[in-house]
Design a protein around this motif. Sequence first.
Motif, short mmCIF file in Angstrom:
data_model
loop_
_atom_site.label_atom_id
_atom_site.label_comp_id
_atom_site.label_asym_id
_atom_site.label_seq_id
_atom_site.Cartn_x
_atom_site.Cartn_y
_atom_site.Cartn_z
N ASP A 392 6.65 -10.07 -5.25
CA ASP A 392 5.41 -10.30 -4.45
C ASP A 392 4.57 -11.01 -5.27
O ASP A 392 4.37 -10.79 -6.66
CB ASP A 392 4.87 -8.70 -4.36
N ASN B 128 13.99 4.52 3.12
CA ASN B 128 14.29 3.97 2.10
C ASN B 128 13.24 3.29 0.98
O ASN B 128 12.26 2.52 1.77
CB ASN B 128 15.39 2.63 2.17
N ASN B 129 13.18 3.40 -0.09
CA ASN B 129 12.34 2.84 -0.98
C ASN B 129 13.12 2.09 -1.90
O ASN B 129 13.76 2.77 -2.68
CB ASN B 129 11.43 4.00 -1.65
N ARG B 130 13.16 0.76 -2.21
CA ARG B 130 13.95 -0.02 -3.04
C ARG B 130 13.30 -0.71 -3.94
O ARG B 130 13.95 -1.24 -4.73
CB ARG B 130 14.53 -1.18 -2.00
N ARG B 157 4.02 -0.33 0.17
CA ARG B 157 3.96 -1.59 0.91
C ARG B 157 5.56 -1.98 1.44
O ARG B 157 5.68 -2.30 2.31
CB ARG B 157 3.35 -2.82 -0.07
N TYR B 158 6.30 -1.45 0.40
CA TYR B 158 7.82 -1.74 0.60
C TYR B 158 8.21 -0.98 1.74
O TYR B 158 8.93 -1.71 2.72
CB TYR B 158 8.67 -1.51 -0.54
N THR B 161 6.33 -1.72 5.19
CA THR B 161 6.69 -3.18 5.70
C THR B 161 8.36 -3.15 6.29
O THR B 161 8.41 -3.74 7.43
CB THR B 161 6.64 -4.24 4.90
N ASN B 162 9.13 -2.56 5.46
CA ASN B 162 10.63 -2.82 5.82
C ASN B 162 11.16 -1.94 6.70
O ASN B 162 12.17 -2.02 7.46
CB ASN B 162 11.72 -2.94 4.55
N GLU B 163 10.55 -0.69 6.57
CA GLU B 163 11.10 0.52 7.12
C GLU B 163 10.37 1.11 8.45
O GLU B 163 10.82 1.65 9.54
CB GLU B 163 11.49 1.78 6.08
#
Lengths: 415, 415
Positions: A392, B128-130, B157-158, B161-163
């Motif tokens: 980011d 998932n939280n990566r 945010r991760y 946005t991703n999941e």
Amino acid sequence: MKYSVLTVGDELCIGQVVNTNAAFIANLMSGLGFSVFCHSTIPDEPSIMKSELQRLMDNSEIVIITGGLGPTHDDITKGVLVDFFGGQLVVDTNTLSYLESWFESRDRKITEVGIAQAMIPSKSRALNNRVGTAPGILFEFDNKLILALPGVPAEMRYIVTNEFLPIAKNHFEKFSTEVQQFLTIKTVGIFESSLAELIGGPENFPIGTTLAYLPSAGSVRLRIGAIAASMEKASELIDEMKNTIISKAGKYIIAYGDDSIQSVLGNILKSNGLTVSVAESCTGGMLGAAFTDNSGSSAYFKGGLIAYSNDVKIEQLKVSKATIDTFGAVSEQTAIEMARNISTLFDTDFGLSITGIAGPDGGTTEKPVGTVWIGVADRLSAKAFQYKFGNDRSLNRERAVSKALELLIKKVNEK
Amino acid sequence: MKYSVLTVGDELCIGQVVNTNAAFIANLMSGLGFSVFCHSTIPDEPSIMKSELQRLMDNSEIVIITGGLGPTHDDITKGVLVDFFGGQLVVDTNTLSYLESWFESRDRKITEVGIAQAMIPSKSRALNNRVGTAPGILFEFDNKLILALPGVPAEMRYIVTNEFLPIAKNHFEKFSTEVQQFLTIKTVGIFESSLAELIGGPENFPIGTTLAYLPSAGSVRLRIGAIAASMEKASELIDEMKNTIISKAGKYIIAYGDDSIQSVLGNILKSNGLTVSVAESCTGGMLGAAFTDNSGSSAYFKGGLIAYSNDVKIEQLKVSKATIDTFGAVSEQTAIEMARNISTLFDTDFGLSITGIAGPDGGTTEKPVGTVWIGVADRLSAKAFQYKFGNDRSLNRERAVSKALELLIKKVNEK
């Protein structure tokens, strides 16, 4: 004693504006000893606003509304308040004469929307706004206070600080039976979970205190809360808890209270008569901006070079072209030269440099996005440290600034 | 179709942290066409959380909870969710094996609090939280979605946005009957009330559209909203309203959509092959930071000098000592020399300078706090403009940066 904040505005609901007003109000109200019931943000819809106002009034002694007081058709707050409390809109003569002179001083005659700004609900009174046109509107009802404020942050801040704070303080002293107080302690260099293991669970805390963990990029803040019958008693509880934490995790603590890392660093530099300059690439001026957040920073911060292009690194900052050609602009060697050269050029005790790949473009396998080198120089030597942050851009820039400030705190404390 | 955000955390309630998470989520959800019922922020108190969750679920199809998912005792969210939806906490094996390797990669064995992070309510599933350790927790219940997220912004945010975004999009397409869309138009150089008079009232707007006025330091943004049965129809309504505004107030418009003023300026510079450098005193790097917000800014931004001390102004920026002695560091003459010299030193098409008294100290009767001079130079000439802002240091610095960017837009457009 509880308060609530009701923020009205589609711009907040759709994420166009971040709600800094709620944080500002919350900070002042908790300073007075109030605790919160709810901060609620709703769209410009009268029916939602009415039911929400009722709910917050049912559960709090003070409700502060922000937004929807402007001069245009989308501003619903005054209409809802008249509907809710009864009465009608009437001209507030003090406000009107202030607005007339406000327009006059701008060489304009007061407009129709200007006059509309001077209308307030008949069951309320106006609180002065000296930085804009919409006054605050205050209702006292059933030993509760309901305050409506414009949403423009500077205007909201002016009215709260200058007009409302003494009223709220007085209300608190008259009606409250307990006080809530907080102290924040900032730590670096330890994970949240390890810190929790060091400090132990709430069974060891003084009765009446709480402890919250607030992790953020590279640091964990601890917030002690205390509820007691008086300010004095609350402060005692906080001191007791603070000393427990110092005894268990003292070496990770870098600041107390609302002090930012830049103000902690600023105080250390100032009290030691030391100066600093910065050389920034990917942060583009953010490190200098952080130093100059503090008023009085001219005592220790002389300035810096924003060396965003390699031309500037070479021609202005005198980084050797060979260094950049051989190792790259994002490298240990470049970071070291940047830090050393800026401290020499600007004749400061310390030089701090940041060069990195903030992203989203510019990454390679060897140096992925998020790779940042930070250089720290004093008058004798220079060293650089590598970090691998994330993907980011804006977060990478923020983290780089925090790390640079932390590195300099460490460096100064070593001396 | 409505959504709500429920933010849990004393740190927000006492104003220690500004709620940027709600804005981020709101922005994405309104992009999908959702409208908001309420954003609610509450303290770490299970009873308040339960009743608030019920209220938001009664009024929205999606509720997104942030905060209170961490590994320490003050994190209440999981307990409340189990209480509310039934079941118990169970180990999510996917999350556990991810966390084991997460700890391993940091050369540590997974801790007890680490294992606790892998526990989720039995009636939910993990997202998932990566970028951290706490997974997202998703309930599907009665055609509604309830999502709990960690409060750390990067992790939140991760996961969103991703999941979560594809899930929310799918949900919207399956169940929604109307779409809400927005377009923002940024204007400068006109007061909110005058703009409202130019554009006229809602009786002239296409049916299904709304118009909101968002005044801020030196500019007014207009936000068109449209509600329609489909994205296409909503876009048509927005275009119709946009064209009306252009016909009535086109000359005040400088940007559309979420574009910041720095990105608008960046695009103009880039498409004309022009370059810029900055010389900053009271803003200490903020103007450079604004330019470099944009990725790709190296195409037009070469760098700058943070000339915070007079030494640096004279020695590095080559402002004449006589100028500073005669007129002062905050003066038309100094601002002009700063702008001209930086563009010469850095060999750029434009030089922008800022010198002012940000406050709270340093003001005089003649030059009160808030006095700022901004210089704009091209290769042939230089000019400076005076502003009198207010008493707030941080606001004065922000306004100076906005004004400088605006002045350069004007200058480039004149060419």
